[in-house]
Scaffold this active site. Structure first.
Site, mmCIF file in Angstrom:
data_model
loop_
_atom_site.group_PDB
_atom_site.id
_atom_site.type_symbol
_atom_site.label_atom_id
_atom_site.label_comp_id
_atom_site.label_asym_id
_atom_site.label_seq_id
_atom_site.Cartn_x
_atom_site.Cartn_y
_atom_site.Cartn_z
ATOM 1 N N ALA A 115 0.839 -1.197 0.000
ATOM 2 C CA ALA A 115 0.000 0.000 0.000
ATOM 3 C C ALA A 115 0.876 1.249 0.000
ATOM 4 C CB ALA A 115 -0.908 0.008 1.224
ATOM 5 N N GLY A 138 -0.084 -5.379 0.526
ATOM 6 C CA GLY A 138 -1.267 -5.427 -0.316
ATOM 7 C C GLY A 138 -1.042 -6.204 -1.605
ATOM 8 N N GLU A 175 -1.556 -9.736 -0.689
ATOM 9 C CA GLU A 175 -2.985 -9.997 -0.489
ATOM 10 C C GLU A 175 -3.713 -10.111 -1.826
ATOM 11 O OE1 GLU A 175 -3.945 -8.018 3.781
ATOM 12 O OE2 GLU A 175 -2.902 -6.744 2.350
ATOM 13 N N GLU A 223 3.702 -6.014 7.319
ATOM 14 C CA GLU A 223 2.992 -4.927 7.997
ATOM 15 C C GLU A 223 3.356 -4.802 9.472
ATOM 16 O OE1 GLU A 223 0.238 -6.170 4.575
ATOM 17 O OE2 GLU A 223 1.625 -7.158 5.957
#
Length: 262
Positions: free
Chosen positions: A66, A112, A115, A135
């Protein structure tokens, strides 16, 4: 096809390639996620498309994660929930697709990006790729499905270790864990993903969609319910023109010409 700022669409016969192109690291900011959501929906609803590939632009990054500055600002402004829920909805849409989705991971695949990778049905990965959910190093957790999909795919103990340490996986380890279909040389990832997509796209479209549905929905059910779903899908297919063509081609010893229709 609609032009979008950070996600490009290319159609090769029955295969759609979505390329995330947000320099320098293909990070997910709000616009990139919005572009991916809209582009995926567009090709998913295109009847001419049978298989979807998602990749990153350039040789170094699939998606680096992200946009940290934007994420921090969203949290500070009380907009974090909306940003997180939109990302989750986008990846849930990809996972729920009845068209097979292949991740072509050409480089760094973190946060991200990991993911997104986990929401795709199949994965071709460069031997130079690095994957992970780092993260924890930022004082946060994966928020776009990582805690749930990674655990379901590799088990509690290993997912717990990966998420709590933030350690990265190389391509070989990701394959050993069952996260990767194939590891290939750098520069060959998209070619290999296309070869896989072409092979799948040559099959009957009805059977492709039924297979993806039975596998993905069946995983969420008790075994008895999954088996019933399999029966329902099989019985429906037996009455299709694709099945009639498949049976005839087998008897006549010729390649089938599927119409992808009932």
């Amino acid at each position: 096809m609609t032009e979008r700022q950070f996600v490009k669409i290319d159609i090769h016969e029955r295969i759609a390639i979505l390329t995330i192109d947000h320099p320098p690291a293909n990070a997910f900011n709000g616009q990139t996620m919005s572009d991916l959501n809209a582009a995926f929906w567009e090709v998913h609803e295109d009847a001419a498309v049978k298989v979807i590939i998602i990749t990153g632009a350039g040789p170094r990054f699939f998606v680096a994660g992200a946009d940290i500055k934007e994420l921090a600002a969203a949290g500070a402004q009380g907009q974090g929930r909306a940003m997180i829920e939109f990302g989750q909805a986008t990846f849930a849409m990809i996972e729920a697709s009845r068209k097979p989705v292949i991740a072509a991971v050409n480089g760094v695949c973190l946060g991200g990006g990991m993911e997104l990778f986990l929401s795709c049905h199949m994965r071709i990965v460069s031997s130079a790729a690095r994957l992970g959910q780092p993260e924890i190093n930022l004082g946060i957790i994966p928020g776009w499905g990582g805690t749930q999909r990674l655990t379901r795919q590799i088990g509690v103990a290993r997912a717990m270790e990966i998420i709590l340490t933030g350690d990265l996986l190389d391509a070989a380890e990701a394959q050993r864990l069952g996260l990767v279909n194939k590891v290939v040389e750098p520069g060959k990832v998209l070619d290999e993903a296309l070869a896989l997509a072409v092979k799948i796209a040559s099959k009957g479209g009805l059977a492709i969609r039924a297979s993806v549905k039975a596998i993905c929905e069946g995983l969420k059910m008790p075994l008895a319910d999954g088996l019933k779903l399999e029966v329902d899908e099989m019985v429906a297919l037996l009455g299709s023109s694709d099945a009639r063509e498949g049976f005839s081609a087998f008897v006549e010893k010729r390649p089938p010409q599927f119409s992808d229709s009932w």
